[in-house]
Design a protein around this motif. Structure first.
Motif, PDB file in Angstrom:
ATOM      1  N   GLU A 156       0.862  -1.193   0.000  1.00 54.04           N
ATOM      2  CA  GLU A 156       0.000   0.000   0.000  1.00 54.04           C
ATOM      3  C   GLU A 156       0.891   1.235   0.000  1.00 54.04           C
ATOM      4  N   GLN A 171      -4.535   2.260   7.697  1.00 54.39           N
ATOM      5  CA  GLN A 171      -4.473   1.492   8.935  1.00 54.39           C
ATOM      6  C   GLN A 171      -3.193   0.637   8.952  1.00 54.39           C
ATOM      7  N   GLU A 183      -2.853  -1.780  11.650  1.00 55.30           N
ATOM      8  CA  GLU A 183      -3.185  -2.991  12.387  1.00 55.30           C
ATOM      9  C   GLU A 183      -3.268  -4.237  11.505  1.00 55.30           C
ATOM     10  N   PRO A 184      -3.893  -4.186  10.311  1.00 50.55           N
ATOM     11  CA  PRO A 184      -3.981  -5.400   9.485  1.00 50.55           C
ATOM     12  C   PRO A 184      -2.605  -5.979   9.089  1.00 50.55           C
ATOM     13  N   PHE A 185      -1.579  -5.162   9.179  1.00 51.04           N
ATOM     14  CA  PHE A 185      -0.241  -5.601   8.783  1.00 51.04           C
ATOM     15  C   PHE A 185       0.677  -5.851   9.998  1.00 51.04           C
ATOM     16  N   ASP A 235       1.086  -1.799  13.853  1.00 51.38           N
ATOM     17  CA  ASP A 235       0.709  -0.950  14.984  1.00 51.38           C
ATOM     18  C   ASP A 235       1.490  -1.360  16.235  1.00 51.38           C
ATOM     19  N   SER A 285       3.616  -8.247  10.748  1.00 49.95           N
ATOM     20  CA  SER A 285       3.299  -9.671  10.732  1.00 49.95           C
ATOM     21  C   SER A 285       3.750 -10.315   9.427  1.00 49.95           C
ATOM     22  N   THR A 344       3.408 -12.207   5.905  1.00 47.75           N
ATOM     23  CA  THR A 344       2.448 -12.127   4.808  1.00 47.75           C
ATOM     24  C   THR A 344       1.684 -13.444   4.684  1.00 47.75           C
ATOM     25  N   GLN A 345       0.454 -13.358   4.195  1.00 52.19           N
ATOM     26  CA  GLN A 345      -0.390 -14.551   4.080  1.00 52.19           C
ATOM     27  C   GLN A 345       0.086 -15.473   2.962  1.00 52.19           C
ATOM     28  N   TYR A 357       5.666  -7.955   6.421  1.00 52.33           N
ATOM     29  CA  TYR A 357       5.340  -6.555   6.140  1.00 52.33           C
ATOM     30  C   TYR A 357       6.325  -5.659   6.867  1.00 52.33           C
TER      31      TYR A 357
END
Length: 459
Positions: free
Chosen positions: A105, A110, A112-114, A117, A139, A141-142, A148
């Motif tokens: 991105e 945000q 938090e999804p990565f 935070d 975190s 990556t899926q 990230y």
């Protein structure tokens, strides 16, 4: 004709122009473009040697602060200690080589999804007081083996290899230099030991040879000792500072002093054993280390174990001349190719090379018992002198010399060019060296044996 010439000239000019453009593009523009693309794809723009400070911040433990000091790295917080410089250099190299694999991105709303935070790792990289880069690791990556990451200088979220995160996930202990000796074997010039076997000094001569109390060392044992000493590594930190006598270091089991020369300061290391555990401490640090028992065992050597009791330092394969001198005779053997011959060889004589090689093996393996410990060799009245020579550039040079007195009370006293102390050998060893001309000749075969050999060959 003119029209054809003009068209050809035009085509040639166009071809030259295209060739020039291709050369300029390939050699300059494309190279520069590729270089810029590589720089822009890197996580940070620093070179490894530019990085002077590195701060590693974990969420649930104190931050580790590292500072470059010449070619070494130091830990300045949360403890003050020398870092494992090779490990830190490897981390810095991995960091400067890491790339932005993909932009996730450009302007994230945000974090938090990565997982950014609450980053699982934050790196602060500085090359000077005014230049600092901050990287936050989120975190995994899926899809793909990635993680990230976000840079303070770039708001975008990118994906990079998880290997970079894994490389930095080290404890403070793993980043510390756990070696107790920071010199290499060639740098060490003096070693002094004090333990259950007494106290003695081992030093290196200007020619690079090691001596203990004036006697040459057993090179195999000494090199093994030096290797064990320079590779000595703690398995854990027992205490950051010795505040009591619980480690037994007030009465060390072994103490070793190391120096780069007699005019250099010595570093001392104490070793102790208490309740089945082994500890060590150097005099330049307050830290108490715990060692494996196997790390300490090779360092327990007595002076007698370290001394070389060989009479000569000899490689029998390099010997090309032997001179045996007695009170009433002299015997000289020289090597030509693989064959040995007497200097005054008679027509009916043939030297047995096996007997000569056996004699050289005896010389090479000959050991003696030192008589006057620490005292130089006293003069002897030689009954037997053995000299061996090497052939270097078609010139003989002495490889070793032994002088032996006549045996008395089952022993013969002697001196040699290698062992500078008074020593003695059993009379049996004297007799094995006291050879005559006939001892080196081929054993003549009797007539019956020769006939049997001929019959066998005829079949």
């Amino acid at each position: 004709m003119k029209m054809k010439l003009s068209s050809t000239s035009l085509l040639l000019f166009l071809l030259l122009g295209l060739g020039s453009w291709y050369f300029i593009y390939e050699k300059t523009i494309r190279v520069e473009k590729k270089k810029n693309e590589e720089i822009s794809s890197k996580l940070i723009s620093y070179n490894p040697e530019e990085i002077q400070e590195l701060e590693i911040i974990y969420p649930d433990s104190p931050a580790i602060f590292l500072k470059r000091a010449g070619d070494k790295w130091l830990i300045t917080s949360p403890v003050e200690d020398e870092a494992d410089s090779s490990s830190i250099t490897s981390l810095v190299t991995s960091l400067t080589n890491a790339k932005e694999e993909r932009i996730i991105e450009e302007a994230p709303s945000q974090l938090e999804p990565f997982g950014l935070d609450k980053p699982q790792l934050t790196l602060k990289i500085s090359k000077d007081a005014a230049s600092q880069e901050v990287l936050k690791f989120g975190s995994q990556t899926q899809v793909g083996f990635g993680v990230y990451i976000q840079s303070a200088s770039k708001s975008k979220i990118i994906k990079t290899s998880k290997a970079l995160l894994t490389a930095f996930q080290k404890s403070l202990f793993e980043l510390r230099n756990m070696h107790l000796v920071h010199l290499t074997s060639p740098q060490i010039k003096e070693v002094e030991l004090q333990g259950t076997h007494g106290r003695f000094l081992v030093n290196r001569s200007e020619e690079g040879k090691w001596f203990i109390q004036g006697s040459p060392v057993n090179e195999t044992r000494w090199n093994r000792f030096l290797s064990s000493l320079t590779q000595l590594k703690a398995k854990t930190i027992a205490a950051e500072k010795e505040t009591n006598k619980s480690f037994g270091l007030e009465k060390p089991l072994l103490k070793i002093w190391i120096s780069e020369g007699s005019d250099k300061p010595k570093k001392a290391i104490w070793f102790s054993q208490i309740r089945g555990q082994y500890f060590a401490k150097s005099d330049d640090k307050p830290i108490v280390y715990e060692l494996d028992k196997s790390a300490l065992e090779p360092l327990h050597l007595s002076s007698s174990e370290l001394k070389d009791d060989h009479i000569l330092s000899l490689n029998r394969f390099s010997v090309s001349r032997i001179l045996i001198t007695k009170a009433d005779s002299k015997l000289e053997l020289t090597k030509e190719g693989t064959l040995w011959r007497f200097s005054d060889l008679k027509p009916d004589e043939k030297v047995d090379p096996g007997k000569v090689e056996s004699y050289l093996t005896q010389l090479q393996d000959l050991t003696g018992k030192v008589m006057d410990e620490g005292q130089p060799a006293v003069p002897v009245k030689p009954q037997l002198t053995v000299e061996v020579f090497e052939n270097k550039n078609n010139q003989f040079s002495v490889a070793g010399k032994i002088e032996l007195e006549k045996p008395i009370n089952r022993f013969s006293k002697g001196k040699s060019s290698y062992l500078p102390l008074s020593w003695r050998i059993p009379s049996s060893s004297f007799q094995s060296l006291d050879k005559n001309r006939s001892d080196f000749l081929e054993t003549p075969k009797d007539k019956k044996t020769e006939e049997k050999i001929l019959e066998k060959e005829r079949g």
